[in-house]
Design an enzyme around this catalytic site. Structure first.
Site, PDB file in Angstrom:
ATOM      1  N   ASP A  20       0.796  -1.224   0.000  1.00 29.12           N
ATOM      2  CA  ASP A  20       0.000   0.000   0.000  1.00 29.12           C
ATOM      3  C   ASP A  20       0.828   1.274   0.000  1.00 29.12           C
ATOM      4  O   ASP A  20       0.306   2.350   0.316  1.00 29.12           O
ATOM      5  CB  ASP A  20      -0.948   0.009   1.206  1.00 29.12           C
TER       6      ASP A  20
ATOM      7  N   ASP B 230      -7.083  -4.805  -3.516  1.00 31.94           N
ATOM      8  CA  ASP B 230      -6.782  -3.428  -3.132  1.00 31.94           C
ATOM      9  C   ASP B 230      -5.591  -2.875  -3.915  1.00 31.94           C
ATOM     10  O   ASP B 230      -5.513  -1.665  -4.186  1.00 31.94           O
ATOM     11  CB  ASP B 230      -6.449  -3.340  -1.647  1.00 31.94           C
TER      12      ASP B 230
END
Length: 375
Positions: A96, A153
């Protein structure tokens, strides 16, 4: 803010949003927010390597670009340096880093020419590229022992790699981003447009082992925020590549997502959580990310073809504004209620989520002409 359509209300919403963010600057201060409970309305303060750490400064940079007001820039300025300092310590940075560095270092460089921002953004892109598994063509998720896991994601983190490829004219970054995007299309997005959250691969051979429920209700359920990550991420990938397979993938997810929405256009946390979704929590963060992704789809298509996606985004945003926002609670440090973080784990249900706030601001800014498109 009662109105029949978003366009009529948009100037008033933006004015109210500026006032809200100005108040948030005072309330949040140096905190790195993730979750604000509904009752207290106070955002928590997470580590600087926590995956959500880039969203609050991302809001500030958008507000600076849209208004030119220096106090937004001043409040946002130092965040990428905080991330860099954390990265040279014991840390938990992972897949991320795009969520952390794109809305801080990269946009800072774009708006101000700051060379440290550029350097930090490129270092993050190098780190993300280093997580690529060649056998399975995927970006590895998290840092535990599940070395073959990848998650939907990561569709949203690919923009960091595409930016790096353009910035230094090095196609390695875009090759990795496209390879992972192909894996998303092939193994995460189902035929009906729903998505898997986690896919487990054999890290040595690349063979698919199984799909896992993750933050969805079950392996074969339909986690709504996962769909929004895929929708938005594939629309972004099309913008960078011009390859229509990513456009069609984004459209497939969008059509499914919109077909599953309830009457007020704000998604439940999982579209297959139960036979009846009455009483199941909503997830305003899925709604905001999807709305921003729908606007990407609209921008990618001729006006006539894109208009239904734009209209759908506006319906979602109007409902969020009228039914889920904190305008009547100036003491509340967030913008939206009714986010769902991880219901299977019993974590962060019916709360405010900073990434939900971020994509709300991002989507409204797009409607007002924001061009940076950092994700």
């Amino acid at each position: 803010m009662k109105a029949d359509n978003l366009q009529d209300a948009l100037p008033h919403i933006w004015e109210a949003l500026q006032s809200k963010v100005d108040l948030m600057i005072e309330q949040i201060g140096d905190k790195s927010p993730h979750v604000a409970p509904r009752d207290t309305g106070k955002y928590d303060d997470m580590r600087h390597d926590w995956w959500t750490a880039g969203f609050w400064p991302g809001i500030l940079w958008i507000m600076y670009e849209m208004t030119g007001k220096a106090h937004y820039k001043n409040a946002a300025w130092g965040w990428d340096e905080k991330f860099e300092q954390k990265s040279i310590q014991q840390s938990n940075f992972h897949h991320d880093v795009g969520f952390q560095y794109s809305p801080t270092a990269v946009i800072k460089y774009r708006l101000t020419g700051d060379e440290d921002g550029k350097r930090r953004g490129l270092a993050a892109a190098n780190f993300l590229a280093g997580r690529f598994n060649i056998a399975g063509n995927f970006l590895r998720a998290w840092n535990q022992d599940k070395t073959g896991w990848s998650i939907v994601d990561s569709s949203m983190n690919l923009s960091l790699l595409f930016w790096a490829a353009e910035e230094i004219q090095d196609p390695r970054f875009s090759m990795i981003a496209k390879a992972h995007a192909n894996t998303v299309v092939d193994h995460f997005i189902r035929e009906d447009g729903s998505v898997n959250h986690i896919v487990s691969f054999n890290p040595l051979t690349g063979e698919v082992i199984e799909s896992l429920g993750g933050q969805g209700a079950a392996p074969d359920s339909s986690w709504s925020r996962g769909a929004s990550w895929a929708l938005h991420g594939m629309a972004n990938t099309y913008r960078y590549t011009g390859d229509t397979k990513y456009l069609r993938a984004a459209q497939r997810v969008a059509h499914y997502f919109l077909a599953m929405l309830p009457d007020d256009h704000v998604a439940h946390w999982d579209f297959r959580a139960a036979e009846s979704l009455d009483g199941e929590p909503r997830d305003t963060s899925a709604a905001t990310c999807a709305a921003s992704g729908l606007l990407e789809l609209a921008a990618a298509l001729p006006a006539v073809q894109g208009r239904p996606y734009r209209d759908a985004a506006e319906r979602i945003l109007l409902s969020l504004t009228q039914n889920y926002a904190t305008w009547d609670r100036p003491d509340h440090e967030a913008i939206l209620y009714a986010g769902t973080g991880n219901k299977p784990a019993g974590q962060n249900i019916d709360v405010s989520l900073i990434y939900g706030d971020y994509y709300y601001v991002e989507a409204l800014a797009k409607l007002l002409g924001w061009k940076s498109r950092i994700f």
